[in-house]
Enzyme design. Structure first.
Site, short mmCIF file in Angstrom:
data_model
loop_
_atom_site.label_atom_id
_atom_site.label_comp_id
_atom_site.label_asym_id
_atom_site.label_seq_id
_atom_site.Cartn_x
_atom_site.Cartn_y
_atom_site.Cartn_z
N LYS A 1 56.25 64.37 37.94
CA LYS A 1 55.52 63.92 39.13
C LYS A 1 54.15 63.38 38.76
O LYS A 1 53.55 62.63 39.52
CB LYS A 1 55.26 65.08 40.11
N LYS B 1 59.24 63.39 29.30
CA LYS B 1 59.89 64.04 30.43
C LYS B 1 59.59 63.31 31.73
O LYS B 1 58.47 62.85 31.93
CB LYS B 1 59.36 65.48 30.49
N LYS C 1 48.65 71.19 29.64
CA LYS C 1 47.95 71.01 30.91
C LYS C 1 46.43 71.14 30.77
O LYS C 1 45.69 70.52 31.52
CB LYS C 1 48.46 72.00 31.96
#
Ligand code: TYM
Length: 336
Positions: A200, A197, A113
Site C-alpha cells: 500500500k 513486495k 520501517k
C-alpha cells in the site's frame, strides 16, 4: 479445537497482496468450520504516524467493509477492531516483559520501517511484535493465516508463548501458534518490479491492484504490468529467473484457485499479449464485485460500527478470562 486468529492494519486500502495472501484465506478457513477471529488492528496503525482522527475511523470502517465484501460472515466469524478489546494491550505489557531486547533487535520489518534514522522511530514500532503476539495469544489461537512477510513476527509470538509457559510453569497454557503461509500468493510482488513486495505504501498506484479499483483500472494495470519481452516459458522451472512473469502466473493461480503448474499447462508458451488479457479477465471477474459491495456497505457506517461492537463483545468474552488467568499466574491481586 482449532482457533484461527489474524489481523490486518487499517492503513488505507487493501491490495491484491493483502487479499490473496490473507483475506481470501481467512474466508476459506471460515468455510472449514474452524473458529475464526479476524481483527482490524487499529492500535498497530499508529506506530509510524498518526493517521488523523477522521482518516483512522474511515480506514477502520473501510477495512471492515472489505472483509465482509470478500466473504467474511460476521455471524460465523468474529470481526472486530482491536482497540475495543483492552485485553490486547494489557497482555502486550506482560509480553513486553517476556520478550528480550535481542529478539526485537532482529526484526527486519522494524529495520525497514524505521529506516536509517531509527532514533526517530516510535517505541511502539519497536515493541509492535509483542502486541501482535498478544493479539494471537489472548485467544489462545492455534493457527494464524498470514503472508510470507509476517513469518518472523509469528516466530516471535511462538518464542513468547514458549518462554511464558516455561517461566510460569504453565505447561501449554499458551499454544504455540502455527503460521499458515500457504498457496501460490504468499508473497505477491509489485506489478512494476518483480523483486519488490506489492504494498500500500508504494508511491506508484500502478504497482498494485486495490480492492476498490474498478474493472477498467484492474484491466489497465495488468495490461501495463512490467514483463520481460520473452513469451511465457513452457514449464514452471523456466520461470525461475523471471520474477515479473512468475508473479503474474502466481496471481493467476491464486485467483483461479489452481496450482501454478496447472496455469503453465494451460498458458505455457503464450506471449504476454495473450496471457495478460486472460489474466485481466480473470482478475476483473474475481475482484470487481468486491469494490462494488464495499461501497454499498460503507453507505451505512452505523451498521459497520454495530458489527464491530458485537464482534468486540464476543472477542472480549474469550480474551478476558485468558488475561485473568495470566495475571493470576503472575500473582497480581484482583480483588475488585
Ligand atoms: P499487514 O496489515 O501489513 O498485512 C495484512 C496481511 O496481508 C499480508 N500481505 C501480503 N501477502 C502476500 N503478498 C503481499 N504483497 C502482501 N502484503 C501484505 C500480510 O502478510 C498480512 O497477513 N502485523 C500484521 C498485522 C497483525 C497480525 C496480528 C497478523 C497484527 N496482529 C496478529 C496476524 C496475527 C501486518 O502488519 O499485516
Amino acid at each position: 479445537t482449532q482457533r484461527v486468529f489474524s489481523g490486518v492494519q487499517p492503513t488505507g486500502g487493501l491490495t491484491l497482496g493483502n487479499y490473496l495472501g490473507a483475506v481470501k484465506r481467512f474466508v476459506e478457513l471460515q468455510e472449514r468450520d474452524w473458529e475464526t477471529i479476524y481483527c482490524v488492528v487499529d492500535l498497530h496503525a499508529v506506530t509510524v504516524t498518526w493517521p488523523g482522527r477522521e482518516k483512522m475511523a474511515a480506514a477502520t470502517r473501510e477495512l471492515a467493509a472489505a472483509f465482509i465484501a470478500c466473504g467474511l460472515d460476521p455471524k460465523r466469524s468474529i470481526l472486530f477492531n482491536q482497540s475495543q478489546v483492552p485485553a490486547h494491550t494489557q497482555l502486550a505489557w506482560v509480553f513486553n516483559c517476556v520478550a528480550r531486547l535481542g529478539w526485537a533487535n532482529r526484526m527486519t520489518q522494524f529495520k525497514d520501517k524505521a529506516g536509517k534514522n531509527a532514533e526517530k522511530a516510535s517505541i511502539g514500532l519497536y515493541t509492535y511484535p509483542a502486541l501482535m503476539a498478544a493479539d494471537i495469544l489472548a485467544y489462545q489461537a492455534t493457527h494464524v493465516p498470514v503472508g510470507e512477510d509476517q513469518k518472523q513476527h509469528l516466530e516471535f509470538a511462538r518464542d513468547i508463548a514458549a518462554k511464558f509457559n516455561l517461566d510460569f510453569d504453565a505447561l501449554d497454557f499458551f499454544p504455540l501458534p502455527e503460521p499458515l503461509i500457504e498457496g501460490a500468493a504468499t508473497r505477491v510482488m509489485s506489478l512494476r518490479d518483480g523483486t519488490k513486495k506489492m504494498s500500500k505504501s508504494d508511491p506508484s498506484d500502478m504497482s498494485r491492484i486495490n480492492l476498490t479499483d474498478d474493472a477498467d483500472t484492474i484491466a489497465r494495470k495488468i495490461r501495463k504490468a512490467k514483463t520481460d519481452p520473452e513469451p511465457l516459458p513452457e514449464t514452471l522451472e523456466g520461470l525461475e529467473e523471471r520474477p515479473e512473469a512468475r508473479n503474474l502466473v502466481n496471481i493467476y493461480a491464486a485467483l483461479a484457485e489452481v496450482t501454478p503448474g496447472a496455469v503453465m499447462a494451460e498458458h505455457g508458451g503464450q506471449p504476454f499479449s495473450a496471457f495478460k488479457p486472460a489474466l485481466a479477465d480473470l482478475a476483473v471477474e474475481k475482484l470487481s464485485h468486491i469494490g462494488t459491495k464495499m461501497s454499498e456497505l460503507m453507505a451505512d457506517p452505523a451498521e459497520i460500527d454495530r458489527i464491530l461492537g458485537d464482534g468486540a463483545d464476543r472477542a472480549a468474552a474469550i480474551a478476558e478470562p485468558v488475561l485473568d488467568k495470566t495475571y493470576e499466574l503472575l500473582g497480581f491481586i484482583r480483588s475488585r
